[in-house]
Enzyme design. Structure first.
Site, PDB file in Angstrom:
ATOM      1  CB  CYS A   1      -7.263  -6.080 -12.244  1.00  0.00           C
ATOM      2  SG  CYS A   1      -8.449  -4.971 -12.996  1.00  0.00           S
ATOM      3  CG  ASP A   2      -4.540 -10.785  -8.149  1.00  0.00           C
ATOM      4  OD1 ASP A   2      -3.584 -10.148  -7.753  1.00  0.00           O
ATOM      5  OD2 ASP A   2      -4.604 -12.075  -8.326  1.00  0.00           O
ATOM      6  CB  SER A   3      -3.950 -12.296 -13.479  1.00  0.00           C
ATOM      7  OG  SER A   3      -4.506 -11.182 -14.423  1.00  0.00           O
TER       8      SER A   3
END
Length: 213
Positions: free
Chosen positions: A85-87
């Protein structure tokens, strides 16, 4: 000959984010973690050289994929599925990651006060038994910020909370008082959209309920 049993599915989160771990725990999902070793700047620079400028949403998915692939390439137990995941926070078309320093966080909040931005979280799922069928999806949530005074900004920056957070804020922490409303998934702003995860697992032939503790 006895029938060979399918290995039990094991979710491995390629992240050290306490927010993402809390989302999974609150959703009753069993998981373990392994932090990826990815040079995010290098990954993004290579993508820009190869494909041109990346939008904030594209960047979030690109880095989520890089993290998942980095962890999945190590030998993992049978049945392991890896989630990266990455935001990335988007404000006026510009992508913002973690501020890291108080000065940058202060400048960021001067921009955020009274503004509206978009929090993009990229999700990439790899079934280590069949990595060729890896898949990903971005979840995006619109965030409306209240007008915040200089004194409130100074107090928030001094807390240290915004420094390690994409966009310099958390919706499930002190900054909740500065967020008027959102359009989209709340968990996504924390960093992981469980609804998206359910869909990615289903595409891999895995039921999320089988991962409940």
């Amino acid at each position: 000959m006895s029938e060979q049993l399918k290995p039990e599915t094991r979710l491995l989160l390629a992240s050290a984010s306490w927010g993402r771990k809390k989302v999974l725990s609150d959703a009753g999902i069993a998981f373990t973690t392994q932090v990826s070793e990815v040079d995010e700047d290098a990954v993004l620079a290579a993508a820009v050289d190869r494909d041109g400028d990346q939008s904030p949403a594209q960047t979030a998915l690109l880095l989520a994929r890089a993290k998942a692939e980095n962890v999945a390439q190590a030998r993992q137990p049978d049945g392991t599925v890896v989630l990266g995941c990455d935001s990335v926070f988007e404000l006026d078309g510009v992508a913002y990651g973690k501020p890291h320093t108080a000065q940058v966080a202060r400048e960021r909040w001067q921009q955020l006060s009274g503004a509206t931005g978009i929090l993009h979280s990229g999700h990439w799922l790899i079934d280590t038994a069949n990595p060729a069928l890896a898949r990903g999806q971005v979840s995006s949530t619109v965030v409306h910020f209240s007008t915040v005074s200089d004194a409130e900004i100074e107090a928030y920056v001094a807390s240290g909370e915004p420094l390690p957070c994409a966009g310099a804020f958390t919706i499930d922490g002190l900054a909740a008082a500065f967020i008027e409303s959102i359009e989209g998934n709340f968990q996504n702003v924390v960093g992981l959209d469980v609804f998206v995860l359910r869909g990615l697992l289903a595409q891999a032939g895995i039921s999320l309920v089988d991962l409940w503790k």
